[in-house]
Design a protein around this motif. Structure first.
Motif, PDB file in Angstrom:
ATOM      1  N   GLU A  40       0.846  -1.194   0.000  1.00 55.08           N
ATOM      2  CA  GLU A  40       0.000   0.000   0.000  1.00 55.08           C
ATOM      3  C   GLU A  40       0.881   1.244   0.000  1.00 55.08           C
ATOM      4  O   GLU A  40       1.948   1.258   0.609  1.00 55.08           O
ATOM      5  CB  GLU A  40      -0.928   0.035   1.229  1.00 55.08           C
ATOM      6  N   ALA A  62      -4.572   9.596  -3.084  1.00 52.70           N
ATOM      7  CA  ALA A  62      -5.322   8.414  -2.646  1.00 52.70           C
ATOM      8  C   ALA A  62      -4.380   7.403  -2.003  1.00 52.70           C
ATOM      9  O   ALA A  62      -3.155   7.480  -2.161  1.00 52.70           O
ATOM     10  CB  ALA A  62      -6.052   7.769  -3.818  1.00 52.70           C
ATOM     11  N   ARG A  63      -4.996   6.440  -1.305  1.00 55.28           N
ATOM     12  CA  ARG A  63      -4.253   5.283  -0.804  1.00 55.28           C
ATOM     13  C   ARG A  63      -4.454   4.142  -1.801  1.00 55.28           C
ATOM     14  O   ARG A  63      -5.578   3.681  -2.010  1.00 55.28           O
ATOM     15  CB  ARG A  63      -4.758   4.865   0.583  1.00 55.28           C
ATOM     16  N   TRP A  64      -3.372   3.737  -2.413  1.00 56.13           N
ATOM     17  CA  TRP A  64      -3.410   2.706  -3.441  1.00 56.13           C
ATOM     18  C   TRP A  64      -2.908   1.381  -2.898  1.00 56.13           C
ATOM     19  O   TRP A  64      -2.027   1.357  -2.037  1.00 56.13           O
ATOM     20  CB  TRP A  64      -2.534   3.117  -4.633  1.00 56.13           C
ATOM     21  N   CYS A 127      -1.798  -1.735  -9.456  1.00 52.41           N
ATOM     22  CA  CYS A 127      -2.826  -1.497  -8.434  1.00 52.41           C
ATOM     23  C   CYS A 127      -4.197  -1.996  -8.870  1.00 52.41           C
ATOM     24  O   CYS A 127      -4.603  -1.821 -10.026  1.00 52.41           O
ATOM     25  CB  CYS A 127      -2.923   0.000  -8.117  1.00 52.41           C
ATOM     26  N   GLU A 129      -6.706  -1.570  -6.196  1.00 48.77           N
ATOM     27  CA  GLU A 129      -7.525  -1.029  -5.115  1.00 48.77           C
ATOM     28  C   GLU A 129      -7.182   0.440  -4.880  1.00 48.77           C
ATOM     29  O   GLU A 129      -6.019   0.838  -4.970  1.00 48.77           O
ATOM     30  CB  GLU A 129      -7.275  -1.834  -3.839  1.00 48.77           C
ATOM     31  N   MET A 130      -8.210   1.238  -4.556  1.00 52.53           N
ATOM     32  CA  MET A 130      -8.037   2.660  -4.295  1.00 52.53           C
ATOM     33  C   MET A 130      -8.882   3.038  -3.081  1.00 52.53           C
ATOM     34  O   MET A 130     -10.090   2.788  -3.054  1.00 52.53           O
ATOM     35  CB  MET A 130      -8.464   3.470  -5.523  1.00 52.53           C
ATOM     36  N   ASN A 131      -8.242   3.591  -2.063  1.00 54.03           N
ATOM     37  CA  ASN A 131      -8.940   4.003  -0.836  1.00 54.03           C
ATOM     38  C   ASN A 131      -9.768   2.883  -0.235  1.00 54.03           C
ATOM     39  O   ASN A 131     -10.912   3.065   0.193  1.00 54.03           O
ATOM     40  CB  ASN A 131      -9.810   5.232  -1.101  1.00 54.03           C
ATOM     41  N   LEU A 135     -10.839  -0.852  -7.607  1.00 50.63           N
ATOM     42  CA  LEU A 135     -10.833   0.235  -8.589  1.00 50.63           C
ATOM     43  C   LEU A 135     -12.172   0.314  -9.307  1.00 50.63           C
ATOM     44  O   LEU A 135     -12.769  -0.712  -9.650  1.00 50.63           O
ATOM     45  CB  LEU A 135      -9.746   0.000  -9.633  1.00 50.63           C
ATOM     46  N   HIS A 139     -11.339   4.742 -12.933  1.00 50.26           N
ATOM     47  CA  HIS A 139      -9.972   4.807 -12.406  1.00 50.26           C
ATOM     48  C   HIS A 139      -9.096   3.659 -12.908  1.00 50.26           C
ATOM     49  O   HIS A 139      -7.997   3.459 -12.405  1.00 50.26           O
ATOM     50  CB  HIS A 139      -9.997   4.826 -10.875  1.00 50.26           C
ATOM     51  N   LEU A 146       0.749   2.411 -11.244  1.00 42.14           N
ATOM     52  CA  LEU A 146       0.949   3.568 -10.376  1.00 42.14           C
ATOM     53  C   LEU A 146       2.437   3.883 -10.344  1.00 42.14           C
ATOM     54  O   LEU A 146       3.241   3.054  -9.907  1.00 42.14           O
ATOM     55  CB  LEU A 146       0.437   3.304  -8.962  1.00 42.14           C
ATOM     56  N   LYS A 157      -4.055   3.291 -17.165  1.00 44.09           N
ATOM     57  CA  LYS A 157      -5.257   2.622 -16.661  1.00 44.09           C
ATOM     58  C   LYS A 157      -5.625   1.438 -17.553  1.00 44.09           C
ATOM     59  O   LYS A 157      -5.147   1.321 -18.672  1.00 44.09           O
ATOM     60  CB  LYS A 157      -6.410   3.616 -16.586  1.00 44.09           C
TER      61      LYS A 157
END
Length: 257
Positions: A40, A62-64, A127, A129-131, A135, A139, A146, A157
């Motif tokens: 993360e 964001a937290r990826w 990635c 996953e986001m937050n 995804l 996104h 990333l 993307k």
């Protein structure tokens, strides 16, 4: 931002391919990717076209969550003469290609590249996953690249193909679009080199100003490529520069609040 629309990827058939100058070409499903070690990171970036003049709307933080690109590439084994790693998205569109006196329409996938050294940096992730949530399609679901500290265009993307090669990739979004001019002194001359947009140039701005009685508080952020910051200072009109207090939650590649 997307250039060829937002594709809807079928998760049942999705695979990430790794091809080109590697000792072990690979195909991985999303489930296989999710079985790999999870990482993360909090990272912020912006579109190359974002501007203070219109309040920087094309930026985010964001937290990826995902897995290490470098670990996967090392398993594939880039060959000694590999020079670039190219990342292709599922999204595609028609492009006009000219050659000699003629031109033709060809279908092209969105593609961006970077040197093998940059691709093998430990912070670069694949990635899903986001937050804390999977995804969304806008996104880049189900998988996106990333590249912390780089402009948004590099964070490909709908990623489904990674290709390793020994030549420079010259697709539209490396050679025609997202290209900037950089001055270089050569003796008594200044030469203007065209170069692909990559690392974020440092930017700061005041995002909110509040007042309590006669006291004003300015809140803002710095967006940059992750180089450690010594300090951030603020000045009102032509007064003295004053040190700002940095948010302790800031991380290397996040917005610096």
């Amino acid at each position: 931002v997307q250039h060829y629309g937002t594709p809807m990827v079928d998760l049942a058939t999705y695979k990430l391919r790794i091809t080109g100058l590697v000792n072990k070409p690979m195909e991985l499903t999303l489930a296989q990717l999710r079985e790999r070690p999870r990482t993360e990171i909090v990272a912020g970036f912006e579109c190359g076209g974002s501007s203070p003049a219109n309040f920087n709307p094309l930026s985010g933080n964001a937290r990826w969550a995902g897995t290490s690109l470098s670990a996967l590439l090392r398993e594939a084994g880039p060959q000694a003469h590999a020079r670039e790693v190219v990342f292709f998205g599922v999204d595609k569109g028609m492009e006009t290609v000219t050659h000699g006196r003629g031109s033709q329409q060809v279908e092209q996938h969105f593609g961006r590249s970077m040197s093998t050294d940059d691709a093998l940096k430990p912070e670069v992730l694949l990635c899903w996953e986001m937050n804390g949530a999977p995804l969304e399609a806008t996104h880049g679901a189900p998988l996106r690249l990333l590249v912390p500290g780089w402009y948004g265009v590099s964070n490909v993307k709908w990623l489904d193909h990674i290709h390793v090669q020994d030549t420079r990739f010259m697709g539209r979004f490396m050679s025609r679009d997202y290209v900037t001019l950089v001055a270089q002194k050569m003796g008594n001359e200044t030469i203007w080199n065209e170069t692909s947009v990559s690392r974020i140039r440092i930017k700061s701005m005041v995002a909110r100003l509040t007042r309590t009685g006669t006291r004003f508080t300015a809140n803002g952020f710095v967006l940059h490529d992750g180089t450690p910051l010594k300090s951030v200072e603020v000045r009102v009109d032509n007064g003295p520069w004053q040190a700002a207090r940095m948010d302790p939650a800031n991380t290397q590649f996040s917005w610096k609040l």
